[in-house]
Design a protein around this motif. Structure first.
Motif, mmCIF file in Angstrom:
data_model
loop_
_atom_site.group_PDB
_atom_site.id
_atom_site.type_symbol
_atom_site.label_atom_id
_atom_site.label_comp_id
_atom_site.label_asym_id
_atom_site.label_seq_id
_atom_site.Cartn_x
_atom_site.Cartn_y
_atom_site.Cartn_z
ATOM 1 N N LYS C 2 0.840 -1.190 0.000
ATOM 2 C CA LYS C 2 0.000 0.000 0.000
ATOM 3 C C LYS C 2 0.875 1.239 0.000
ATOM 4 N N LYS C 3 0.558 2.200 -0.848
ATOM 5 C CA LYS C 3 1.421 3.391 -0.836
ATOM 6 C C LYS C 3 0.996 4.339 0.284
ATOM 7 N N LYS C 4 1.980 5.024 0.800
ATOM 8 C CA LYS C 4 1.740 5.930 1.925
ATOM 9 C C LYS C 4 0.797 7.042 1.471
ATOM 10 N N ASN C 65 -5.368 10.951 7.280
ATOM 11 C CA ASN C 65 -4.772 10.874 5.945
ATOM 12 C C ASN C 65 -5.275 9.655 5.167
ATOM 13 N N GLU C 66 -5.504 8.544 5.873
ATOM 14 C CA GLU C 66 -6.053 7.365 5.186
ATOM 15 C C GLU C 66 -7.482 7.628 4.717
ATOM 16 N N THR C 67 -8.261 8.271 5.591
ATOM 17 C CA THR C 67 -9.647 8.583 5.212
ATOM 18 C C THR C 67 -9.666 9.579 4.066
ATOM 19 N N TYR C 68 -8.776 10.566 4.123
ATOM 20 C CA TYR C 68 -8.683 11.528 3.023
ATOM 21 C C TYR C 68 -8.349 10.810 1.715
ATOM 22 N N PRO C 128 -11.091 12.581 11.006
ATOM 23 C CA PRO C 128 -10.978 12.865 12.452
ATOM 24 C C PRO C 128 -10.054 14.032 12.775
ATOM 25 N N ILE C 129 -10.648 15.218 12.706
ATOM 26 C CA ILE C 129 -9.959 16.456 13.067
ATOM 27 C C ILE C 129 -10.754 17.063 14.218
#
Lengths: 79, 146, 146, 79
Positions: C2-4, C65-68, C128-129
């Motif tokens: 999986k890419k970062k 970042n994953e959700t984005y 989640p912010i």
């Protein structure tokens, strides 16, 4: 006679070869008379779609009076 | 007495720096929660094998500004905006350059986004601006909004 | 493997100059016809007589970042975009400063505007912010998106 | 025993007084056990609304396994 000032834009100005001119229409002139005068003067406009504004408002019909500012507007392309 | 309408026209392309200035000018308005911006950029469209290299914009300026004033009034009636700024280029704008700039600010994001969209759609539909697409090499075609 | 995922977070407020740079960076992409931009600005809300003077943002960064990345994939499936850039601030952002920046570009205006709106709504809902509204004087309250 | 790493954010971190900690749950633990363990450890959270993520995905139920990254997320406020 009813003397009006015509303004041409875009493709219409290109075909008419002028940007503005005075036209004299018969008493009782209306938007329809403008169309007719225009087609007679510039037969090549017959195939083009355009709108007519009288004193800066789009008009599909209604009278045209002495001193009116009448514009022939090809399709809009702003944005 | 009718007040003179705002002039939306600027000669030449809209510089990207204009965005930074607009935003910076609104940072002391602390009731603003959202800005929504739309930018039109001249595209190198290919039409029948010819490539657009610039659009030459002209307008029926007096009617355009009066129509814009009416649209602006509608926007402020329909949406809860803090402010709105609109600019459109005249003259020859090369591909890649900006020709249209709508900037709205509001307390609430949905109001700003909806207002910008309304401005964009109504201006394209109702404001008498004309565009001559100049092809690379030679030739041109008159642009028609879709 | 999986890419970062991309990192959407920046420390501190987003400077208005960022907009000029983003736009300028896209002027050589001559298939772009429209940019749509959304900016979130910290508002001096009054809550029970106290005035917000800043929001302190924090996030569950890895999940954010994953959700984005997932939202970004949805956007590129749903809309015909040329590119998209999203930034969110972390840390204490004073009123009047920018904390959220969504920038999309497309051949067609409707695609860009719809994509920006989708980004804004989904990020607010799913990423989640967290925001601590700091009041003038003292005290705070945890912000909840409406 | 199932050892998991808990992460707290925003209001939850403020009330818990820590940002992260290890918890040990009984074999067969699930999201519901996380809720119970949390309420027991931090009774003041009872009135707060939050979501639980397991390995960075929101989960309303399902098992929790050794080594999982479990986060307690108060309402989001991005944008």
């Amino acid at each position: 006679m009813v003397r009006i000032t015509m303004y041409y834009f875009g493709l219409i100005a290109e075909k008419a070869g002028v940007a503005t001119e005075q036209l004299e229409l018969l008493q009782g002139a209306d938007v329809e008379s403008v169309h007719q005068a225009l087609q007679e003067r510039y037969p090549s406009l017959q195939s083009d779609s355009y709108q007519v504004s009288v004193n800066r408002k789009i008009c599909t019909n209604g009278p045209v009076s002495e001193g009116d500012e009448v514009a022939i507007l090809p399709p809009f392309a702003g944005g | 007495m009718k007040k003179k309408p705002k002039n939306i026209f600027v000669e030449g392309a809209i510089p990207p720096e204009k965005l930074a200035t607009s935003v910076a000018n609104h940072q002391d308005r602390t009731n603003i929660g959202a800005h929504s911006i739309f930018l039109g950029q001249v595209r190198a469209d290919e039409i029948d094998g010819k490539v657009v290299e610039a659009i030459e914009f002209s307008a029926y300026e007096e009617m355009a500004n009066e129509t814009y004033a009416a649209i602006r009034e509608e926007v402020f009636e329909k949406f809860d905006l803090t402010c709105a700024h609109v600019y459109h280029s005249l003259g020859t704008i090369p591909v890649g350059q900006l020709c249209f700039y709508v900037f709205t600010s509001s307390q609430r994001r949905k109001q700003a986004m909806a207002a910008t969209e309304y401005f964009v759609e109504e201006i394209k539909k109702r404001v008498p601006i004309f565009g001559k697409e100049l092809f690379e090499g030679e030739g041109h075609q008159w642009k028609v909004n879709s």
